[in-house]
Scaffold this active site. Structure first.
Site, PDB file in Angstrom:
ATOM      1  CB  CYS A  93      -0.864   0.674   1.469  1.00 36.76           C
ATOM      2  SG  CYS A  93      -2.245   1.468   0.999  1.00 36.76           S
ATOM      3  CE1 TYR A  94       2.710   7.568   2.627  1.00 34.84           C
ATOM      4  CE2 TYR A  94       4.508   6.495   3.086  1.00 34.84           C
ATOM      5  CZ  TYR A  94       4.089   7.844   2.517  1.00 34.84           C
ATOM      6  OH  TYR A  94       5.135   7.969   3.210  1.00 34.84           O
ATOM      7  CG  HIS A 116      -4.076  -3.705   3.343  1.00 36.88           C
ATOM      8  ND1 HIS A 116      -2.583  -3.630   4.094  1.00 36.88           N
ATOM      9  CD2 HIS A 116      -4.363  -2.326   2.982  1.00 36.88           C
ATOM     10  CE1 HIS A 116      -2.952  -2.008   4.261  1.00 36.88           C
ATOM     11  NE2 HIS A 116      -3.562  -1.741   3.534  1.00 36.88           N
TER      12      HIS A 116
END
Length: 525
Positions: A88-89, A173
């Site tokens: 993700c990030y 995720h």
């Protein structure tokens, strides 16, 4: 800690960018029997190098990579020469530092989704996979040398990879259970791409914990805080293995215990510790400190400070003792946003993490600080602790104080104590409490009663009543980081409710909590 022990085990370094899921990444990797350790994204390079990681994972986080103060990737990460996975990030951070582009998504994607795997690759199984998304930004251009590995209509770069350099990114995720193939993705990264050896076993956990204790305390004497639960019991057993008869143990009866708790603890620990185990009745001290207190954070701080003062008084009677052993575990640290976990938001203060006084005379020894609950139980079994102790119902250090919502009085505590005992008795009799590490996944891993600070109208014996309400809480979980409410049979709940209303004075209504974690926590306070 002496670094050579960690060096004996292949280690995956996880850098935390502020996600509440970061600990789940560590948990899943340890399921693969590989040691993992979390550091904040801006940890000193020396700390990262000391772990000698065979692979690095970058977590998700709440920031946008294009913000002025956004967390970034330190030079060591790209220079370490080991496989890298951004989640993700973390994927967006890799993209930005390597010359790609990240933009606002326009519409936040949160929840279940599907991705189509475009090409065969070492990281993601082929096909159409169900995944869990949670992001407000998206990648608009991937860096040079990368390929698109997976896509979906709202996220054209759902996964990317530079296979030659062993650098990968996924926008979803894999660490959460809502991504069914997530563990397989992590397995491919850890065991195949990083080629890590699976040496994280209960025996290696014991060796690491014992060495850490010895390295920290030297020849000093220790005092262990025993609650009767599995965490403090295993922490005490590890400390005993590390320092032998230089350990003394104390159980504090704070007046916030479950029914017959003190009798059980004395029976379990006196044979194990002999005259090095004592029980102290400090119930009046605690109840006086909690008088008139209803705020949960204040409760925890009052209890944390009072515990320390009781331990300090006892330690003075034993001579010089510098160290206090506590059963703090990873979920406690995470929810309290302890100093080494300050990249994530604080959920609540645990009395033994964020609720301790700054002027206490002890240095803390926390052998389980980075262990998950299931790992604690595995270690307990490997240490030879009794099964009934290892699989005993978890009980928070603040005791019934955080299950007795609102003001605490002796009368309300007794009311809650009796309701809780009925619930536990019926669950045990019906076989709905989990008692082993395998199978029975639908059984309750933790269950308890909560006394609410509200009253409701009822009818008992043809007369109007206006009495308190009890909430029942039972959850299924493997790691206590996430949990789901237990689907208890209606007839069981009906039987429990009927008994509580009829047998517990002052209660005329019972409700059942059907909230998962997240969004709720397991405890109510």
């Amino acid at each position: 800690m002496k670094p050579h022990l960690v060096r004996l085990m292949d280690t995956i370094l996880i850098l935390d960018f502020g996600s509440q899921y970061t600990q789940l990444i560590a948990r899943r990797i340890r399921e693969l029997h590989v040691y993992s350790e979390i550091l904040p994204w801006d940890a000193p390079t020396t700390k990262m190098e000391a772990l000698h990681p065979v692979g690095i994972i970058l977590s998700g986080g709440p920031s946008s990579v294009y913000d002025e103060e956004a967390p970034s990737i330190q030079p060591y990460i790209m220079q370490a020469g080991v496989p890298l996975l951004g989640i993700c990030y973390g994927m967006q951070a890799i993209t930005r530092i390597l010359g790609g582009q990240v933009i606002p998504a326009g519409e936040r994607e949160f929840g279940p989704s599907q991705i189509h795997v475009k090409k065969e690759n070492p990281l993601i199984p082929p096909g159409i996979l169900d995944v869990w998304m949670s992001h407000g930004d998206r990648i608009d251009k991937i860096p040079a040398g990368f390929e698109i590995l997976a896509e979906n209509p709202s996220c054209p770069f759902a996964a990317m990879g530079n296979i030659a350099q062993r650098i990968y990114g996924v926008q979803f995720h894999p660490e959460v259970r809502h991504t069914p193939q997530g563990l397989e993705i992590l397995r491919r990264f850890v065991l195949e791409i990083c080629e890590a050896e699976a040496t994280w076993t209960p025996e290696s956990m014991i060796d690491l914990a014992v060495e850490r204790i010895r390295s920290q305390v030297g020849d000093s004497r220790l005092l262990s805080a025993v609650s009767g639960g599995v965490d403090s019991s295993v922490a005490t057993a590890l400390a005993a293995r590390a320092v032998g008869d230089r350990l003394s143990a104390v159980f504090v009866d704070h007046g916030l215990l479950r029914k017959n708790e003190r009798r059980y603890v004395e029976k379990a620990f006196t044979p194990l510790m002999g005259d090095r185990f004592v029980c102290i009745d400090a119930s009046e001290w605690f109840l006086q400190g909690l008088e008139g207190v209803s705020d949960p954070e204040t409760k925890r701080k009052v209890i944390g400070e009072t515990f320390i003062r009781v331990f300090e008084n006892h330690a003075r009677s034993l001579g010089k003792i510098d160290f206090l052993v506590q059963g703090t575990i990873y979920p406690d640290v995470v929810e309290s946003s302890a100093p080494e976990r300050n990249k994530a938001a604080r959920i609540k203060t645990h009395h033994n993490v964020g609720g301790l006084p700054e002027d206490m005379n002890f240095k803390l020894v926390e052998p389980l600080r980075y262990f998950f609950k299931d790992e604690v139980r595995m270690v307990g079994e490997a240490l030879g602790l009794p099964s009934e102790l290892v699989w005993r119902q978890p009980f928070p250090g603040p005791g019934l104080a955080v299950r007795c919502l609102g003001e605490i009085t002796a009368e309300r505590l007794e009311r809650l104590r009796n309701a809780d005992a009925i619930f536990t008795e019926e669950l045990t009799a019906s076989g709905w409490l989990k008692r082993s590490a395998t199978g029975e996944d639908d059984r309750a891993a933790q269950a308890f009663a909560v006394l609410l600070p509200v009253r409701s109208v009822g009818v008992m014996g043809d007369q109007r009543t206006y009495q308190e309400v009890v909430a029942l809480r039972a959850v299924t979980t493997e790691d206590f980081m996430t949990a789901d409410w237990a689907r208890l049979p209606a007839d069981l709940l009906g039987r429990v409710a009927n008994r509580i209303v009829n047998e517990v004075s002052g209660v005329n209504r019972v409700v059942y909590d059907v909230t998962s974690k997240p969004p709720g926590t397991i405890e109510w306070e």
